[in-house]
Motif scaffolding. Structure first.
Motif, PDB file in Angstrom:
ATOM      1  N   ASP A 131     -19.155  -8.271   7.290  1.00 41.53           N
ATOM      2  CA  ASP A 131     -18.412  -7.237   7.672  1.00 41.53           C
ATOM      3  C   ASP A 131     -17.493  -7.588   8.743  1.00 41.53           C
ATOM      4  O   ASP A 131     -16.430  -7.120   8.930  1.00 41.53           O
ATOM      5  N   ALA A 132     -17.723  -8.792   9.425  1.00 41.88           N
ATOM      6  CA  ALA A 132     -16.850  -9.163  10.609  1.00 41.88           C
ATOM      7  C   ALA A 132     -15.893 -10.132  10.063  1.00 41.88           C
ATOM      8  O   ALA A 132     -15.053 -10.537  10.887  1.00 41.88           O
ATOM      9  N   THR A 133     -15.965 -10.614   8.827  1.00 44.59           N
ATOM     10  CA  THR A 133     -15.154 -11.518   8.299  1.00 44.59           C
ATOM     11  C   THR A 133     -13.852 -11.000   7.757  1.00 44.59           C
ATOM     12  O   THR A 133     -13.851  -9.806   6.874  1.00 44.59           O
ATOM     13  N   PRO A 134     -12.329 -11.337   8.372  1.00 43.11           N
ATOM     14  CA  PRO A 134     -11.325 -10.573   7.899  1.00 43.11           C
ATOM     15  C   PRO A 134     -10.845 -11.143   6.463  1.00 43.11           C
ATOM     16  O   PRO A 134     -11.627 -12.067   5.964  1.00 43.11           O
ATOM     17  N   GLU A 135      -9.811 -10.326   6.034  1.00 41.56           N
ATOM     18  CA  GLU A 135      -9.116 -10.757   4.555  1.00 41.56           C
ATOM     19  C   GLU A 135      -8.697 -12.321   4.647  1.00 41.56           C
ATOM     20  O   GLU A 135      -8.215 -12.573   5.686  1.00 41.56           O
ATOM     21  N   PRO A 136      -8.968 -13.067   3.761  1.00 40.01           N
ATOM     22  CA  PRO A 136      -8.557 -14.458   3.725  1.00 40.01           C
ATOM     23  C   PRO A 136      -6.905 -14.599   3.607  1.00 40.01           C
ATOM     24  O   PRO A 136      -6.278 -13.688   3.327  1.00 40.01           O
ATOM     25  N   PRO A 137      -6.407 -15.368   4.393  1.00 37.61           N
ATOM     26  CA  PRO A 137      -4.840 -15.258   4.529  1.00 37.61           C
ATOM     27  C   PRO A 137      -4.434 -16.000   3.438  1.00 37.61           C
ATOM     28  O   PRO A 137      -4.864 -16.779   2.816  1.00 37.61           O
ATOM     29  N   ALA A 138      -3.053 -15.472   2.941  1.00 33.88           N
ATOM     30  CA  ALA A 138      -2.262 -15.965   1.714  1.00 33.88           C
ATOM     31  C   ALA A 138      -1.970 -17.357   2.007  1.00 33.88           C
ATOM     32  O   ALA A 138      -2.011 -18.124   0.874  1.00 33.88           O
ATOM     33  N   ASP A 139      -1.712 -17.755   3.116  1.00 32.06           N
ATOM     34  CA  ASP A 139      -1.215 -19.261   3.249  1.00 32.06           C
ATOM     35  C   ASP A 139      -2.486 -20.075   3.121  1.00 32.06           C
ATOM     36  O   ASP A 139      -3.442 -20.076   3.690  1.00 32.06           O
ATOM     37  N   THR A 140      -2.057 -21.192   2.178  1.00 29.86           N
ATOM     38  CA  THR A 140      -3.074 -22.132   1.871  1.00 29.86           C
ATOM     39  C   THR A 140      -3.672 -23.030   3.145  1.00 29.86           C
ATOM     40  O   THR A 140      -4.699 -23.676   3.264  1.00 29.86           O
ATOM     41  N   HIS A 141      -2.395 -23.169   3.899  1.00 29.05           N
ATOM     42  CA  HIS A 141      -2.829 -24.170   4.965  1.00 29.05           C
ATOM     43  C   HIS A 141      -2.940 -23.490   6.144  1.00 29.05           C
ATOM     44  O   HIS A 141      -2.916 -24.023   7.289  1.00 29.05           O
ATOM     45  N   HIS A 142      -3.493 -22.281   6.288  1.00 23.88           N
ATOM     46  CA  HIS A 142      -3.533 -21.266   7.516  1.00 23.88           C
ATOM     47  C   HIS A 142      -4.662 -21.884   8.375  1.00 23.88           C
ATOM     48  O   HIS A 142      -4.201 -22.003   9.551  1.00 23.88           O
ATOM     49  N   PHE A 143      -5.704 -22.469   8.055  1.00 27.32           N
ATOM     50  CA  PHE A 143      -6.805 -23.210   8.696  1.00 27.32           C
ATOM     51  C   PHE A 143      -6.277 -24.297   9.270  1.00 27.32           C
ATOM     52  O   PHE A 143      -7.126 -24.757  10.449  1.00 27.32           O
ATOM     53  N   ALA A 144      -5.378 -25.182   8.809  1.00 25.88           N
ATOM     54  CA  ALA A 144      -4.923 -26.360   9.433  1.00 25.88           C
ATOM     55  C   ALA A 144      -3.998 -26.044  10.749  1.00 25.88           C
ATOM     56  O   ALA A 144      -3.831 -27.026  11.411  1.00 25.88           O
ATOM     57  N   ARG A 145      -3.402 -24.749  10.877  1.00 27.83           N
ATOM     58  CA  ARG A 145      -2.748 -24.664  11.822  1.00 27.83           C
ATOM     59  C   ARG A 145      -3.024 -23.606  12.776  1.00 27.83           C
ATOM     60  O   ARG A 145      -2.891 -23.324  14.010  1.00 27.83           O
ATOM     61  N   SER A 146      -4.087 -22.715  12.431  1.00 30.18           N
ATOM     62  CA  SER A 146      -4.681 -21.688  13.331  1.00 30.18           C
ATOM     63  C   SER A 146      -5.353 -22.186  14.433  1.00 30.18           C
ATOM     64  O   SER A 146      -6.201 -23.109  14.194  1.00 30.18           O
ATOM     65  N   ARG A 147      -5.066 -21.495  15.591  1.00 32.78           N
ATOM     66  CA  ARG A 147      -5.878 -21.924  16.708  1.00 32.78           C
ATOM     67  C   ARG A 147      -6.887 -20.769  17.181  1.00 32.78           C
ATOM     68  O   ARG A 147      -7.791 -20.636  18.048  1.00 32.78           O
ATOM     69  N   ASP A 148      -7.000 -19.638  16.110  1.00 32.76           N
ATOM     70  CA  ASP A 148      -8.159 -18.589  16.300  1.00 32.76           C
ATOM     71  C   ASP A 148      -9.535 -19.062  15.995  1.00 32.76           C
ATOM     72  O   ASP A 148      -9.808 -20.073  15.099  1.00 32.76           O
ATOM     73  N   PRO A 149     -10.431 -18.663  16.742  1.00 36.89           N
ATOM     74  CA  PRO A 149     -11.776 -19.043  16.536  1.00 36.89           C
ATOM     75  C   PRO A 149     -12.390 -18.836  15.066  1.00 36.89           C
ATOM     76  O   PRO A 149     -11.875 -17.822  14.517  1.00 36.89           O
ATOM     77  N   ILE A 150     -13.367 -19.445  14.674  1.00 35.30           N
ATOM     78  CA  ILE A 150     -13.874 -19.384  13.462  1.00 35.30           C
ATOM     79  C   ILE A 150     -14.501 -17.741  13.357  1.00 35.30           C
ATOM     80  O   ILE A 150     -14.723 -17.334  14.353  1.00 35.30           O
ATOM     81  N   THR A 151     -14.748 -17.067  12.119  1.00 38.89           N
ATOM     82  CA  THR A 151     -15.155 -15.856  12.298  1.00 38.89           C
ATOM     83  C   THR A 151     -16.717 -15.987  12.679  1.00 38.89           C
ATOM     84  O   THR A 151     -17.333 -17.021  12.803  1.00 38.89           O
ATOM     85  N   LEU A 152     -17.355 -14.641  12.739  1.00 42.08           N
ATOM     86  CA  LEU A 152     -18.600 -14.885  13.217  1.00 42.08           C
ATOM     87  C   LEU A 152     -19.456 -15.205  12.027  1.00 42.08           C
ATOM     88  O   LEU A 152     -19.367 -14.690  11.097  1.00 42.08           O
ATOM     89  N   THR A 153     -20.614 -16.074  12.342  1.00 37.61           N
ATOM     90  CA  THR A 153     -21.537 -16.748  11.213  1.00 37.61           C
ATOM     91  C   THR A 153     -23.011 -16.065  11.501  1.00 37.61           C
ATOM     92  O   THR A 153     -23.100 -15.462  12.483  1.00 37.61           O
TER      93      THR A 153
END
Length: 133
Positions: A60-82
């Motif tokens: 429920d805490a996981t947002p929709e995955p971004p369309a950009d395939t390299h989003h995780f390589a550039r994003s400074r946001d914390p990871i979603t709750l595990t």
């Protein structure tokens, strides 16, 4: 039995083993000391319900995955709750630590940012090693 069916069953076995490992580490599936079947069944049922609850909260805490395939390589946001992070936060809420809630949430945010940095480095290394083309 056809080979495709055997491959499907072997692949399903891996995911079942992963679920049992998660239940053992996150919900105490293997922490029982019982003497009869009814007690064992109750313990296993409660452990699996706890894992299902934690997994539902994490999903429920996981947002929709971004369309950009390299989003995780550039994003400074914390990871979603595990699941482990939610379990830790719930344990801290129900067994109040000596730290305040503000410090606890600050620690959680810091930890998830640290994990996001590790993920970002991993994705950058993978992108750099991809063949051009």
């Amino acid at each position: 039995m056809p080979l495709s069916e055997l491959v499907r069953v072997a692949g399903a076995r891996w995911s079942v083993e992963e679920c049992f490992q998660a239940a053992k580490s996150q919900a105490g599936l293997d922490h029982y000391q019982v003497r009869n079947w009814t007690s064992w069944h109750r313990h296993i049922t409660l452990a699996m319900l706890a894992l299902a609850f934690l997994t539902a909260l994490a999903a429920d805490a996981t947002p929709e995955p971004p369309a950009d395939t390299h989003h995780f390589a550039r994003s400074r946001d914390p990871i979603t709750l595990t699941v482990p992070e939610i379990r830790h936060l719930l344990a801290a809420v129900f067994n109040p630590p000596v730290v305040t809630a503000t410090k606890l949430l600050h620690w959680s945010t810091w930890r998830r940012r640290h994990q996001a940095t590790a993920r970002r480095s991993h994705y950058r290394r993978r992108i750099a090693s991809e063949p051009a083309g």
